[in-house]
Design an enzyme around this catalytic site. Structure first.
Site, PDB file in Angstrom:
ATOM      1  N   LYS A  11       0.846  -1.206   0.000  1.00  0.00           N
ATOM      2  CA  LYS A  11       0.000   0.000   0.000  1.00  0.00           C
ATOM      3  C   LYS A  11       0.879   1.254   0.000  1.00  0.00           C
ATOM      4  CE  LYS A  11       0.833   1.494   4.422  1.00  0.00           C
ATOM      5  NZ  LYS A  11       1.580   2.676   4.747  1.00  0.00           N
ATOM      6  N   ASP A 137      -2.147  -1.971  10.682  1.00  0.00           N
ATOM      7  CA  ASP A 137      -2.446  -1.919   9.245  1.00  0.00           C
ATOM      8  C   ASP A 137      -3.003  -3.238   8.702  1.00  0.00           C
ATOM      9  OD1 ASP A 137      -1.678   0.681   8.949  1.00  0.00           O
ATOM     10  OD2 ASP A 137       0.301   0.242   8.096  1.00  0.00           O
TER      11      ASP A 137
HETATM   12  P1  ATP Z   1       4.535  -0.323   7.670  1.00  0.00           P
HETATM   13  O1  ATP Z   1       4.236   0.439   6.420  1.00  0.00           O
HETATM   14  O2  ATP Z   1       3.364  -1.160   8.176  1.00  0.00           O
HETATM   15  O3  ATP Z   1       5.200   0.472   8.729  1.00  0.00           O
HETATM   16  P2  ATP Z   1       6.991  -1.272   6.709  1.00  0.00           P
HETATM   17  O4  ATP Z   1       6.952  -1.365   5.223  1.00  0.00           O
HETATM   18  O5  ATP Z   1       7.558  -0.011   7.250  1.00  0.00           O
HETATM   19  O6  ATP Z   1       5.549  -1.471   7.255  1.00  0.00           O
HETATM   20  P3  ATP Z   1       7.796  -3.991   6.982  1.00  0.00           P
HETATM   21  O7  ATP Z   1       8.366  -4.216   5.624  1.00  0.00           O
HETATM   22  O8  ATP Z   1       6.485  -4.574   7.281  1.00  0.00           O
HETATM   23  O9  ATP Z   1       7.788  -2.439   7.330  1.00  0.00           O
HETATM   24  O10 ATP Z   1       8.921  -4.549   7.985  1.00  0.00           O
HETATM   25  C1  ATP Z   1       9.222  -4.032   9.218  1.00  0.00           C
HETATM   26  C2  ATP Z   1      10.025  -5.084   9.976  1.00  0.00           C
HETATM   27  O11 ATP Z   1       9.176  -6.192  10.264  1.00  0.00           O
HETATM   28  C3  ATP Z   1      11.200  -5.639   9.177  1.00  0.00           C
HETATM   29  O12 ATP Z   1      12.383  -5.036   9.572  1.00  0.00           O
HETATM   30  C4  ATP Z   1      11.196  -7.151   9.448  1.00  0.00           C
HETATM   31  O13 ATP Z   1      12.266  -7.569  10.264  1.00  0.00           O
HETATM   32  C5  ATP Z   1       9.894  -7.429  10.194  1.00  0.00           C
HETATM   33  N1  ATP Z   1       9.071  -8.443   9.478  1.00  0.00           N
HETATM   34  C6  ATP Z   1       8.470  -9.494  10.028  1.00  0.00           C
HETATM   35  N2  ATP Z   1       7.786 -10.202   9.124  1.00  0.00           N
HETATM   36  C7  ATP Z   1       7.939  -9.610   7.951  1.00  0.00           C
HETATM   37  C8  ATP Z   1       7.478  -9.901   6.630  1.00  0.00           C
HETATM   38  N3  ATP Z   1       6.714 -10.952   6.357  1.00  0.00           N
HETATM   39  N4  ATP Z   1       7.841  -9.044   5.650  1.00  0.00           N
HETATM   40  C9  ATP Z   1       8.605  -7.960   5.935  1.00  0.00           C
HETATM   41  N5  ATP Z   1       9.080  -7.652   7.155  1.00  0.00           N
HETATM   42  C10 ATP Z   1       8.759  -8.466   8.164  1.00  0.00           C
END
Ligand code: ATP
Length: 294
Positions: A11, A137
């Protein structure tokens, strides 16, 4: 069913406002969420080995209980008292720690995927109730499409799909912790707030210019200050023909909205050539219901 394959879509936030910090530490938000055509692929297989086995391709991520996929699968298995085994394969393409809800959307795909694999008949509302235990989220990711998200992210109002456009999505070579950004945000000191209500109206009116002129994200006050490359990418996108450009979520991913595909492709090349980002996509919005009708 023996095998289920699902795409988990990322998203962006077309608008993101933080209204206040609650006494319990959570932030009350008002955000416009939009699914984009960038996805991870998850494959679910029944297994004779009991428990949850996760295999990951395309990224270095924990494959144990730290992974949101495993946490979501455990919740479903516990809810239904399932003693069976499941193997899950993740093919990671969504930028990590990037403000694109990569982990949350994988978790959401687990609810849908296991529901189908084991024929559980779980309602979307029940999936959302379980999903919010994993992250704010996740309920939105279970639903997907275009939505207003309020409360801590759990209060969702479906919106119609916005007009089509071309998106350039660029993830610079930094990882941003969502926790760091919210901890350093002073919600009570914000002097400007995005016009989220105006954006909702623009979406309902089908006005792309009404949307682009209202794009704003209060979390930029924290992340852009810490990482000037975000500002640089936004500037390049606007110089090369974007209607507007914005950081998504807590960052550092930046997206630009274009109406001219050629300009979008040229912009993506320039961002790569200047070494401003390590992952660059030329893509679009993704609204499942609309795609089905098409
Ligand atoms: P948001 O937009 O919800 O803040 P994000 O894009 O900033 O998400 P994610 O990519 O979801 O962040 O990852 C944040 C942390 O979560 C990563 O550093 C990772 O170690 C952990 N994590 C656990 N499971 C997953 C997964 N399936 N995919 C990605 N990261 C994951």
């Amino acid at each position: 069913m023996e095998k289920v394959v699902r795409k988990a879509y990322a998203k962006i936030n077309l608008g993101l406002d933080v209204l206040r910090r609650r006494p319990d530490g959570y932030h009350e938000v008002k955000m416009i969420m939009q699914t984009v055509d960038i996805w991870d692929q998850l494959t679910f297989l029944r297994s004779s080995k009991p428990g949850i086995t996760l295999r990951i391709a395309g990224a270095e991520l924990p494959a144990g209980k730290d992974n949101l996929i495993v946490r979501a699968a455990e919740l479903v298995m516990a809810e239904r008292n399932l003693g069976e085994g499941v193997e899950i394969e993740l093919e990671k393409r969504i930028p990590i720690a990037a403000g694109m809800a990569g982990g949350s959307t994988d978790a959401a795909a687990v609810f849908h995927g296991l529901n189908e694999l084991f024929g559980l008949g779980m309602s979307p509302d029940r999936m959302k109730e379980l999903g919010v235990k994993i992250g704010a989220d996740v309920p939105y990711c279970i639903m997907g499409g275009t939505a207003l998200s309020e409360g801590i992210g759990e209060k969702l109002t479906e919106l119609p799909p916005p007009p089509e456009c071309i998106l350039v999505v660029a993830k610079p070579d930094i990882n941003v912790s969502t926790k760091y950004v919210y901890e350093n945000l002073h919600a009570d000191q914000l002097t400007e707030h995005p016009d989220i209500d105006g954006m909702i109206q623009a979406i309902r009116d089908g006005s792309l210019s009404g949307i682009t002129q209202r794009m704003a994200n209060v979390l930029e006050t924290v992340t852009v200050k810490a990482y000037p490359v975000i500002h640089r990418i936004k500037t390049v996108m606007k110089e090369t023909g974007a209607e507007n450009a914005l950081m998504s979520g807590s960052g550092p991913t930046v997206f630009g909205i274009f109406t001219d595909e050629r300009k979008a492709r040229d912009t993506a090349c320039r961002i790569e050539e200047e070494g401003l980002a390590i992952q660059v996509f030329v893509t679009g919005f993704y609204n499942e219901k609309k795609e089905r009708r098409a």
